[in-house]
Scaffold this motif. Structure first.
Motif, PDB file in Angstrom:
ATOM      1  N   ILE A 121      25.798  26.176  28.310  1.00  0.00           N
ATOM      2  CA  ILE A 121      26.091  27.656  28.872  1.00  0.00           C
ATOM      3  C   ILE A 121      26.441  27.574  30.388  1.00  0.00           C
ATOM      4  O   ILE A 121      26.090  26.631  31.175  1.00  0.00           O
ATOM      5  CB  ILE A 121      24.977  28.601  28.596  1.00  0.00           C
ATOM      6  N   ILE A 122      27.237  28.715  30.824  1.00  0.00           N
ATOM      7  CA  ILE A 122      27.459  28.749  32.409  1.00  0.00           C
ATOM      8  C   ILE A 122      27.369  30.319  32.406  1.00  0.00           C
ATOM      9  O   ILE A 122      27.618  31.271  31.592  1.00  0.00           O
ATOM     10  CB  ILE A 122      28.730  28.319  32.677  1.00  0.00           C
ATOM     11  N   ALA A 123      26.882  30.852  33.638  1.00  0.00           N
ATOM     12  CA  ALA A 123      26.589  32.160  34.101  1.00  0.00           C
ATOM     13  C   ALA A 123      27.366  32.488  35.406  1.00  0.00           C
ATOM     14  O   ALA A 123      27.369  31.834  36.286  1.00  0.00           O
ATOM     15  CB  ALA A 123      25.239  32.505  34.013  1.00  0.00           C
ATOM     16  N   LEU A 124      27.281  33.874  35.847  1.00  0.00           N
ATOM     17  CA  LEU A 124      27.888  34.209  36.852  1.00  0.00           C
ATOM     18  C   LEU A 124      27.381  35.708  36.801  1.00  0.00           C
ATOM     19  O   LEU A 124      26.594  36.240  35.837  1.00  0.00           O
ATOM     20  CB  LEU A 124      29.234  34.419  37.079  1.00  0.00           C
ATOM     21  N   HIS A 125      27.467  36.388  38.111  1.00  0.00           N
ATOM     22  CA  HIS A 125      27.123  37.788  38.137  1.00  0.00           C
ATOM     23  C   HIS A 125      28.314  38.682  38.774  1.00  0.00           C
ATOM     24  O   HIS A 125      28.917  37.673  39.666  1.00  0.00           O
ATOM     25  CB  HIS A 125      25.819  38.201  38.825  1.00  0.00           C
ATOM     26  N   THR A 126      28.644  39.779  38.383  1.00  0.00           N
ATOM     27  CA  THR A 126      29.542  40.638  38.711  1.00  0.00           C
ATOM     28  C   THR A 126      29.304  41.861  38.572  1.00  0.00           C
ATOM     29  O   THR A 126      28.464  42.185  38.179  1.00  0.00           O
ATOM     30  CB  THR A 126      31.087  40.009  38.409  1.00  0.00           C
ATOM     31  N   SER A 127      30.189  42.855  39.318  1.00  0.00           N
ATOM     32  CA  SER A 127      30.115  44.308  39.284  1.00  0.00           C
ATOM     33  C   SER A 127      31.330  44.849  38.441  1.00  0.00           C
ATOM     34  O   SER A 127      32.580  44.547  38.514  1.00  0.00           O
ATOM     35  CB  SER A 127      30.183  44.649  40.678  1.00  0.00           C
ATOM     36  N   PRO A 128      31.169  45.993  38.037  1.00  0.00           N
ATOM     37  CA  PRO A 128      32.347  46.853  37.486  1.00  0.00           C
ATOM     38  C   PRO A 128      33.385  47.137  38.573  1.00  0.00           C
ATOM     39  O   PRO A 128      34.432  47.368  38.197  1.00  0.00           O
ATOM     40  CB  PRO A 128      31.545  48.021  36.887  1.00  0.00           C
ATOM     41  N   ILE A 129      32.797  47.184  39.770  1.00  0.00           N
ATOM     42  CA  ILE A 129      33.910  47.528  40.827  1.00  0.00           C
ATOM     43  C   ILE A 129      34.970  46.322  40.985  1.00  0.00           C
ATOM     44  O   ILE A 129      36.065  46.547  41.452  1.00  0.00           O
ATOM     45  CB  ILE A 129      33.251  47.747  42.234  1.00  0.00           C
ATOM     46  N   MET A 130      34.720  45.170  40.373  1.00  0.00           N
ATOM     47  CA  MET A 130      35.485  44.140  40.367  1.00  0.00           C
ATOM     48  C   MET A 130      36.479  44.332  39.397  1.00  0.00           C
ATOM     49  O   MET A 130      36.358  43.462  38.408  1.00  0.00           O
ATOM     50  CB  MET A 130      34.730  42.599  40.463  1.00  0.00           C
ATOM     51  N   THR A 131      37.483  44.889  39.620  1.00  0.00           N
ATOM     52  CA  THR A 131      38.575  45.494  38.469  1.00  0.00           C
ATOM     53  C   THR A 131      39.640  44.276  38.342  1.00  0.00           C
ATOM     54  O   THR A 131      40.198  44.348  37.168  1.00  0.00           O
ATOM     55  CB  THR A 131      39.275  46.744  38.864  1.00  0.00           C
ATOM     56  N   ILE A 132      39.588  43.253  39.125  1.00  0.00           N
ATOM     57  CA  ILE A 132      40.528  42.145  38.740  1.00  0.00           C
ATOM     58  C   ILE A 132      39.653  41.001  38.312  1.00  0.00           C
ATOM     59  O   ILE A 132      39.992  40.270  36.923  1.00  0.00           O
ATOM     60  CB  ILE A 132      41.164  41.819  40.003  1.00  0.00           C
ATOM     61  N   ALA A 133      38.317  40.754  38.825  1.00  0.00           N
ATOM     62  CA  ALA A 133      37.472  39.504  38.221  1.00  0.00           C
ATOM     63  C   ALA A 133      36.950  39.826  37.016  1.00  0.00           C
ATOM     64  O   ALA A 133      37.023  38.816  36.147  1.00  0.00           O
ATOM     65  CB  ALA A 133      36.542  39.175  39.618  1.00  0.00           C
ATOM     66  N   LEU A 134      36.445  41.026  36.939  1.00  0.00           N
ATOM     67  CA  LEU A 134      35.687  41.239  35.570  1.00  0.00           C
ATOM     68  C   LEU A 134      36.294  41.121  34.226  1.00  0.00           C
ATOM     69  O   LEU A 134      36.266  40.483  33.315  1.00  0.00           O
ATOM     70  CB  LEU A 134      34.918  42.531  35.765  1.00  0.00           C
ATOM     71  N   PRO A 135      37.808  41.488  34.132  1.00  0.00           N
ATOM     72  CA  PRO A 135      38.539  41.492  33.070  1.00  0.00           C
ATOM     73  C   PRO A 135      38.992  40.151  32.929  1.00  0.00           C
ATOM     74  O   PRO A 135      39.097  39.830  31.618  1.00  0.00           O
ATOM     75  CB  PRO A 135      39.667  42.521  33.427  1.00  0.00           C
ATOM     76  N   MET A 136      39.154  39.340  33.983  1.00  0.00           N
ATOM     77  CA  MET A 136      39.570  37.982  33.953  1.00  0.00           C
ATOM     78  C   MET A 136      38.247  37.207  33.116  1.00  0.00           C
ATOM     79  O   MET A 136      38.640  36.450  32.340  1.00  0.00           O
ATOM     80  CB  MET A 136      39.921  37.230  35.114  1.00  0.00           C
ATOM     81  N   TYR A 137      37.048  37.538  33.513  1.00  0.00           N
ATOM     82  CA  TYR A 137      36.079  36.753  33.062  1.00  0.00           C
ATOM     83  C   TYR A 137      35.782  37.027  31.646  1.00  0.00           C
ATOM     84  O   TYR A 137      35.520  36.201  30.734  1.00  0.00           O
ATOM     85  CB  TYR A 137      34.696  36.891  33.866  1.00  0.00           C
ATOM     86  N   LEU A 138      35.842  38.279  31.239  1.00  0.00           N
ATOM     87  CA  LEU A 138      35.845  38.564  29.839  1.00  0.00           C
ATOM     88  C   LEU A 138      37.016  37.986  28.868  1.00  0.00           C
ATOM     89  O   LEU A 138      36.619  37.372  27.967  1.00  0.00           O
ATOM     90  CB  LEU A 138      36.023  40.427  29.657  1.00  0.00           C
ATOM     91  N   LYS A 139      38.069  37.836  29.367  1.00  0.00           N
ATOM     92  CA  LYS A 139      39.206  37.201  28.707  1.00  0.00           C
ATOM     93  C   LYS A 139      38.911  35.739  28.726  1.00  0.00           C
ATOM     94  O   LYS A 139      39.460  35.039  27.739  1.00  0.00           O
ATOM     95  CB  LYS A 139      40.768  37.459  29.577  1.00  0.00           C
TER      96      LYS A 139
END
Length: 163
Positions: A121-139
């Motif tokens: 497993i790998i982990a990270l933490h991010t915020s909903p304000i990160m509207t470029i990074a968060l969708p990329m991580y989800l994809k």
């Protein structure tokens, strides 16, 4: 990936560029952090992550355009992470270089290092304000695991990806 993008390990001579990119990348969020001066002070020292983590940089046309830190399974990390998990920290891309695949390439390199370390497993933490990074991580297959403590009033959550 475009031929003009090169991923490599951080060198101490990269420190000023890494810090500058972190400040530039987070500048758009300055009004959302309750204590921007404190956040800015931390961002200005992003290169110091190299003391305990593996900092990886992305060069675009022979200039630094992005960076990320990878902390392996045995490295000390924030208490809200499982200590056995490798984590991704401070993925930053210079705003002028967004959309070139640098964030994806840096994240993929962290995933490759977690596989090298034989982590499931790998982990990270991010915020909903990160509207470029968060969708990329989800994809890329990350899913929300649980909420993390807010940072200067901004909500964060931990995301994990099975390897």
């Amino acid at each position: 990936m475009v031929d003009s993008v090169r991923i490599r390990d951080y060198r101490s001579s990269d420190a000023d560029d890494v810090n500058r990119i972190a400040v530039a990348a987070f500048g758009q969020f300055r009004d959302q952090y309750q204590d921007w001066p404190a956040m800015l002070a931390g961002l200005s020292r992003t290169s110091s992550l190299s003391a305990t983590g593996e900092v990886i940089v992305a060069a675009y046309h022979d200039r630094l355009a992005g960076a990320v830190a990878y902390f392996g399974p045995a490295v000390e990390k924030a208490a809200f992470f499982n200590p056995a998990w490798p984590i991704i920290r401070m993925l930053t891309v210079d705003p002028v270089d967004r959309g070139r695949g640098l964030g994806h390439a840096l994240t993929a390199e962290c995933i490759a290092r977690a596989k090298r370390d034989r982590s499931p497993i790998i982990a990270l933490h991010t915020s909903p304000i990160m509207t470029i990074a968060l969708p990329m991580y989800l994809k890329m297959g990350f899913t929300k695991a649980y909420d993390a403590p807010p940072i200067h009033g901004v909500p964060y959550a931990v995301y994990t990806k099975a390897l």
